[in-house]
Design an enzyme around this catalytic site. Structure first.
Site, PDB file in Angstrom:
ATOM      1  N   ASP A 326       0.867  -1.170   0.000  1.00 38.06           N
ATOM      2  CA  ASP A 326       0.000   0.000   0.000  1.00 38.06           C
ATOM      3  C   ASP A 326       0.905   1.222   0.000  1.00 38.06           C
ATOM      4  O   ASP A 326       1.830   1.314   0.805  1.00 38.06           O
ATOM      5  CB  ASP A 326      -0.896  -0.012   1.238  1.00 38.06           C
ATOM      6  CG  ASP A 326      -1.832   1.183   1.269  1.00 38.06           C
ATOM      7  OD1 ASP A 326      -2.447   1.474   0.228  1.00 38.06           O
ATOM      8  OD2 ASP A 326      -1.942   1.820   2.324  1.00 38.06           O
ATOM      9  N   THR A 328       0.527   4.616   0.686  1.00 43.06           N
ATOM     10  CA  THR A 328       0.511   5.511   1.836  1.00 43.06           C
ATOM     11  C   THR A 328       0.810   4.742   3.114  1.00 43.06           C
ATOM     12  O   THR A 328       0.146   3.757   3.432  1.00 43.06           O
ATOM     13  CB  THR A 328      -0.847   6.214   1.959  1.00 43.06           C
ATOM     14  OG1 THR A 328      -1.140   6.879   0.730  1.00 43.06           O
ATOM     15  CG2 THR A 328      -0.830   7.217   3.095  1.00 43.06           C
ATOM     16  N   ASP A 575      -1.980  -0.217   6.201  1.00 39.78           N
ATOM     17  CA  ASP A 575      -2.195   0.394   7.515  1.00 39.78           C
ATOM     18  C   ASP A 575      -3.650   0.751   7.780  1.00 39.78           C
ATOM     19  O   ASP A 575      -4.024   0.997   8.915  1.00 39.78           O
ATOM     20  CB  ASP A 575      -1.323   1.643   7.692  1.00 39.78           C
ATOM     21  CG  ASP A 575      -1.602   2.691   6.632  1.00 39.78           C
ATOM     22  OD1 ASP A 575      -2.405   2.413   5.715  1.00 39.78           O
ATOM     23  OD2 ASP A 575      -1.010   3.785   6.707  1.00 39.78           O
TER      24      ASP A 575
END
Length: 817
Positions: A326, A328, A575
């Site tokens: 991912d 970010t 996250d």
């Protein structure tokens, strides 16, 4: 037009309260008792009783502990030492799985301890489970939304209405403006404005609860080591039934037959021999040594700020061949940084304006990046009015007076196509718009600062309207702050043959730019809105493309399944809550330190300090564990092979079993148990290759047959040059087995190092001490051999050593194929 004061909030809340007073307390209590409260589902798919059933009440344990009990009942506790490793194996299994269950049971998407509701015209804070269907949630900036709701009124007197950050749920990092009748989902957060929202779904029906419930479903990390060992144990367990019959019958026949053995009490020796034969077939210590190796690795990684939530996950990254990242929070820190300013037209005071906007309390994440480069410029600048940023209109504004050397009028900062669209068609605007498009293609986030001599005005719906005559002053570019360790880490994975897929909910162009910055070859990101739904077609796209933007949570999960359908071992990092299901279903889930609670709970590995450069260390640790356990497994499986073969041959031929259980403890400890512990923890950088079980059996079965042939030769030749006492033959058998098995250990300890040589020599010394110390001689019932029997043992061991060396040479060629 001053923004966001407490007075404004209070006025807004009072106005809202007068229109909607919320549920009466009595009605709220009635709904709670009727089951309409926000009670989240609890519990995972396996109870403590189910865990005990799965780990304690097994056929494997039944056989081992039955033999343990029989020997204790016969007063032969010295021969029952094998029960301790089996007990430790069971305890470790229960503790590990119960720990996983507790982690899953604590899983919750919602972190807010209380909810703020409107009841009978009063605002009060209550526990989450006291929120009921139809309640009015009072939402303020910073609140986490506790139940799925429908907006019934927003703060129209505030600067930007109600804005919600849904990135944890959707992956989209831009706040969303919520107007009346729009839905807000549990787990999202209010980042601007305030308002009221009516609860429409509670408890298990809410979005966050559904994610939590799916994530709570129990599953163990996929482990080739564990699955291979479990498969072996299943084979051995099912083979033990007929083997027990063969061994028991053989031992009774060796004592003169069933009737004779029972009459003269020799059945006790027959039972002891049968138990010894059966227990020798079980690789009791393999599971224990594997668990210890995983546990030690877990501790070592914890010291490097890497939390292993399920021990076999240490192995996982050594097997992974596709790593899904991912953007970010993984490749980037999640923060924007100022890139540069592109001057378009000089207007006095533009640096002061940017400095003020950057340090304003109402500045969003992007605008705050202006504080460092321009913050010192605005000391003598004081605007007379302000319009904070709004995610719908995509701009903010300041109204400047005639003082401080800054041009008076309206200063606007926002997205170029929103700020300048009213002026499009003029030469002064079309060129900046084209520039903004080119910069966006490069993956940069772009804002334009524009100025108008006219004042800003309000439209018919009280929304501010851009003034006429806006002149673009400066084009400002921003980029996401890339983690300094990302490029080096990805380079390592490329060298190790691990493919990378960057998956994000952001614009594909932005994702692609970040990917290029960390060294990935990506000319343009793939827009996930064009992804096919068919798994086969999706897998084709994933094999071809490597960078994806606008990916939904459902697509992330589908991507994991599609890659796995092509035989890939998939690791997934992330996250946000939107990553939780994909992380759970991947072969190895990795969460960053900033991850949502739900994501951390389902991840197998958590990078506690958020340092992506920890990943190569985890890979190296996994490889060490796999390579060492493969080495150690060959020792245990060699023992299992010769135990089965000896049991069959001696049982069918009605020969007395050549060992006592306690004598097998000698060979087990010296040739397997003690050295296996050290070998399993030594450095080993061997690159992972699939086929662990095939390679292990290719060596273990022939090695076990070599040991069996040596024991058969000892029995046949010993009877010819004898007779020898039972104690002498048992001692000779123990030395023959130990001599050949220790050379198997010497082969497994290669390549040679001083510490490995020391381990092997220590085991030979330990074997000698058993015969030198009278107390150990008596305990293990061993004796010195006559010259003829000693020479026979030495000759058989020498032939066995040569055959083991031939086997090693063949096995090296076999494993290179």
């Amino acid at each position: 037009m001053q923004s966001g004061t407490e007075e404004t909030r209070d006025q807004s809340e009072a106005r809202v309260s007068s229109a909607l007073s919320g549920l009466p307390e009595a009605e709220a209590e009635r709904r709670h008792l009727a089951g309409l409260g926000n009670v989240l589902p609890n519990g995972s798919s396996r109870s403590l009783w189910e865990i005990l059933l799965a780990n304690v009440f097994t056929l494997f344990n039944a056989i081992v502990f039955t033999g343990f009990g029989i020997l204790l009942a016969l007063g032969r506790w010295q021969d029952a030492l094998f029960g301790l490793p089996a007990l430790f194996n069971t305890i470790i299994g229960v503790v590990q799985e119960f720990g996983a269950k507790r982690t899953l049971d604590r899983l919750a998407v919602l972190n807010a301890p209380t909810a703020r509701v409107m009841r009978e015209g009063r605002v009060s804070e209550i526990a989450l489970d006291r929120v009921v269907m139809g309640d009015l949630l009072v939402l303020r900036t910073g609140d986490q939304i506790t139940a799925d709701s429908r907006v019934v009124q927003t703060d129209e007197f505030g600067p930007g209405g109600l804005e919600v950050d849904e990135s944890l749920l959707t992956g989209e990092s831009v706040a969303v403006r919520k107007r009346v009748d729009a839905e807000v989902l549990s787990g999202s957060s209010v980042v601007a404005g305030s308002g009221l929202a009516e609860v429409i779904r509670v408890g298990a029906d809410s979005y966050a609860a559904k994610l939590t419930s799916e994530a709570r479903k129990f599953s163990l990390v996929r482990s080739e080591l564990r699955s291979s060992i479990d498969r072996l144990l299943r084979w051995i367990t099912w083979a033990l039934g007929p083997m027990i019959l063969i061994v028991v019958n053989g031992q009774m026949q060796a004592q003169g037959g069933w009737e004779v053995a029972i009459e003269n009490g020799q059945w006790r020796e027959a039972v002891v021999g049968a138990v010894a034969a059966v227990i020798a077939m079980v690789p009791l210590g393999l599971v224990l040594v594997t668990s210890i190796a995983f546990a030690v690795s877990g501790v070592a990684l914890a010291n490097r700020q890497v939390l292993i939530q399920e021990l076999p996950a240490v192995e996982g990254l050594a097997r992974v061949d596709v790593l899904c990242l991912d953007k970010t929070g993984t490749l980037t820190t999640g923060e924007m940084v100022f890139d540069r300013s592109h001057m378009l037209q000089e207007v006095p005071g533009w640096q002061r304006v940017l400095g003020y906007m950057g340090e304003s309390p109402d500045a969003n994440g992007t605008a705050r990046c202006l504080a460092e480069p321009f913050g010192d410029e605005h000391s003598d600048f004081a605007p007379v009015g302000a319009v904070p940023f709004d995610s719908v209109r995509k701009w903010s504004a300041l109204l400047a007076g005639d003082s401080g050397g800054t041009a008076s009028g309206t200063w606007v900062l926002g997205a170029p196509d929103f700020v300048l669209r009213a002026e499009s068609g003029t030469d002064s605007v079309d060129e900046p718009l084209a520039m903004a498009g080119e910069l966006a293609e490069a993956g940069l986030r772009t804002l334009v600062l524009a100025h108008s001599a006219h004042r800003i005005s309000l439209g018919s719906d009280d929304d501010p309207v851009l003034p006429e005559g806006l002149i673009p002053v400066a084009m400002l570019t921003f980029r996401e702050q890339v983690r300094p360790d990302a490029a080096q880490t990805l380079s390592y994975f490329a060298e190790q043959g691990v493919e990378v897929r960057v998956i994000s909910g952001d614009d594909p162009r932005t994702v692609s730019a970040v990917a290029r910055e960390v060294g990935l070859d990506s000319s343009a990101g793939f827009d996930a809105r064009r992804l096919p739904e068919d798994q086969g077609e999706l897998a084709d796209v994933l094999e071809r493309e490597h960078v994806f933007g606008r990916v939904t949570p459902a697509q992330k999960l589908a991507m994991v399944h599609a890659l796995q359908s092509r035989g890939h071992v998939v690791a997934m990092t992330g996250d946000g809550v939107n990553d939780a299901l994909a992380i759970k279903k991947s072969d190895l889930g990795i969460a960053m330190d900033t991850a949502a609670q739900a994501t951390k709970a389902v991840a197998r590995i958590v990078l506690l300090d958020g340092r992506f450069d920890r990943m190569p260390g985890v890979v190296a640790e996994g490889r060490r564990v796999i390579a060492n356990i493969e080495r150690v497994s060959m020792l245990f499986l060699t023992k299992t092979t010769y135990a089965f073969a000896v049991a069959v041959v001696f049982g069918v031929l009605a020969w007395s079993f050549p060992f006592l259980p306690r004598q097998l403890s000698i060979t087990d400890g010296l040739t397997i148990g003690v050295p296996a512990f050290f070998l399993a923890l030594m450095p080993n950088a061997t690159r992972y290759r699939s086929g662990f079980l095939k390679r292990s059996l290719a060596f273990s079965i022939p090695a076990g047959l070599i040991v069996t042939a040596g024991l058969i030769a000892l029995k046949v030749l010993g009877d010819q040059i004898g007779p020898f006492s039972v104690e002498e033959m048992q001692s000779a058998s123990t030395l023959t087995l130990a001599g050949i098995a220790l050379w198997v250990l010497a082969v497994m300890a290669r390549p040679v190092s001083p510490f490995r040589i020391l381990i092997v020599l220590a085991m030979y010394a330990g074997l000698g001490l058993i015969w030198l110390i009278p107390l150990s001689q008596d305990f293990f019932q061993v004796t010195w051999l006559s010259d003829s029997l000693g020479v026979l043992v030495l000759g058989i061991v020498a032939v066995g050593v040569v055959l083991v060396e031939v086997l090693r040479a063949w096995h090296l060629r076999f494993t290179r194929k």
